[in-house]
Design an enzyme around this catalytic site. Structure first.
Site, PDB file in Angstrom:
ATOM      1  N   SER A  26       0.947  -1.044   0.023  1.00 11.59           N
ATOM      2  CA  SER A  26      -0.033  -0.041   0.033  1.00 11.59           C
ATOM      3  C   SER A  26       0.666   1.254  -0.045  1.00 11.59           C
ATOM      4  O   SER A  26       1.969   1.196   0.703  1.00 11.59           O
ATOM      5  CB  SER A  26      -1.007  -0.042   1.261  1.00 11.59           C
ATOM      6  OG  SER A  26      -1.825  -1.138   1.331  1.00 11.59           O
TER       7      SER A  26
ATOM      8  N   ALA B  90      -6.346   2.526   1.867  1.00  6.65           N
ATOM      9  CA  ALA B  90      -7.903   2.754   2.174  1.00  6.65           C
ATOM     10  C   ALA B  90      -7.911   3.349   3.604  1.00  6.65           C
ATOM     11  O   ALA B  90      -8.686   4.150   3.773  1.00  6.65           O
ATOM     12  CB  ALA B  90      -8.518   1.385   2.108  1.00  6.65           C
TER      13      ALA B  90
ATOM     14  N   HIS C 200     -10.287  -3.875  -3.539  1.00  5.03           N
ATOM     15  CA  HIS C 200     -10.401  -4.891  -4.834  1.00  5.03           C
ATOM     16  C   HIS C 200     -11.622  -5.098  -5.309  1.00  5.03           C
ATOM     17  O   HIS C 200     -12.549  -4.093  -5.406  1.00  5.03           O
ATOM     18  CB  HIS C 200      -9.790  -6.208  -4.151  1.00  5.03           C
ATOM     19  CG  HIS C 200      -8.500  -6.261  -3.522  1.00  5.03           C
ATOM     20  ND1 HIS C 200      -7.564  -5.478  -4.128  1.00  5.03           N
ATOM     21  CD2 HIS C 200      -7.815  -6.783  -2.601  1.00  5.03           C
ATOM     22  CE1 HIS C 200      -6.263  -5.556  -3.438  1.00  5.03           C
ATOM     23  NE2 HIS C 200      -6.310  -6.276  -2.615  1.00  5.03           N
TER      24      HIS C 200
END
Length: 278
Positions: free
Chosen positions: A61, A112, A149
């Site tokens: 990430s 996220a 996803h």
């Protein structure tokens, strides 16, 4: 014949990563002195492994880069960037306010999570594996879920409601795309190997973009119950021009995200994005 050097590449078990690495996974491009070994784990596991600098190359990430920058450099290719779309917060019923709500997240090092904290800091979180979050929301274990996803495309057929698209919110805030995933390479490989391995990754992405149907067929093996047209849409969302190169906008977005993360207190120190030069 000279011995090959093993290069372990970590990536997540989803269709956009599979699409990117298709040519390398199937031996469709020559890798010269390197033997590529694929290590497939969910993104938060890869983030944690990167803390130990275990793998030579890994998907992580962008948020996690803040914690591994001393060991890894950002590759200029292989990024998953949402242009006015991104991770979603979803719930069983429409929610007016997220204040003090319990939200299932795919991990505290995911982008996220960082983006959600920038959007709304007063929430409680509970970590679930990314592919268990929709079920946790359906079962009422949490008030809402942060989905990444393919769940971004399938949540409505699971009876869930979108509360916010964090990529849309980020775009309204900054005018920039949201850089979610990156590929990084270990600094101790040295300049020459870093350049060669980075070039291989770029060739692999180019191969799939040029042989989309074959790349997609391979990606479908990782598509988790998605029909082809939905998987095609998902791959198209996250394997695009930004994936070949971040470009000026993509690099600016990485800087903006890391800076805001630091200023908000989610990231404890400032960090500079350091990209490999090809």
């Amino acid at each position: 014949m000279s011995e090959t050097e093993k290069v372990r590449i970590g990536h997540s078990p989803d269709s956009d990563d599979a699409f990117m690495f298709y040519a390398l996974a199937k031996g469709l491009i020559p890798t010269g002195e390197f033997e590529i070994v694929h290590v497939i784990e969910d993104i938060e596991t890869l983030n944690k492994r990167a803390l130990q600098a275990e793998l030579e190359v890994t998907a992580i990430s962008v948020h996690a880069y803040a914690y591994v920058a001393q060991d890894y450099a950002l590759m200029p290719c292989g990024a998953s960037i949402g242009d006015n779309y991104g991770p979603l917060i979803v719930a069983k019923e429409p929610i007016k306010s997220l204040t003090s709500k319990r939200i299932a997240i795919p991990g505290e090092m995911t982008t996220a999570y960082l983006t959600m904290k920038l959007f709304h800091s007063d929430i409680e979180t509970e970590t679930y594996r990314f592919d268990k979050i929709i079920e946790a929301v359906q079962q009422g274990e949490v008030d809402a879920g942060l989905i990444i996803h393919e769940g971004q495309l399938t949540y409505s057929r699971e009876g869930l409601h979108k509360i916010v698209d964090l990529g849309e919110w980020w775009y309204e805030e900054t005018g920039l795309p949201l850089p979610l995933g990156a590929n990084v390479i270990r600094r101790n490989l040295g300049h020459e190997k870093i350049r060669k391995i980075t070039s291989l990754l770029k060739q692999s992405i180019e191969y799939s973009l040029n042989h989309r149907e074959m790349g997609l067929e391979y990606a479908m093996t990782y598509a988790r119950d998605m029909e082809t047209d939905l998987a095609d849409k998902f791959v198209g969302m996250y394997v695009n021009d930004y994936t070949l190169d971040y470009g000026e906008n993509g690099r600016k977005a990485v800087d903006e995200l890391l800076t805001r993360g630091y200023k908000s207190g989610v990231i404890p120190h400032s960090v500079d994005a350091d990209f490999v030069k090809l």
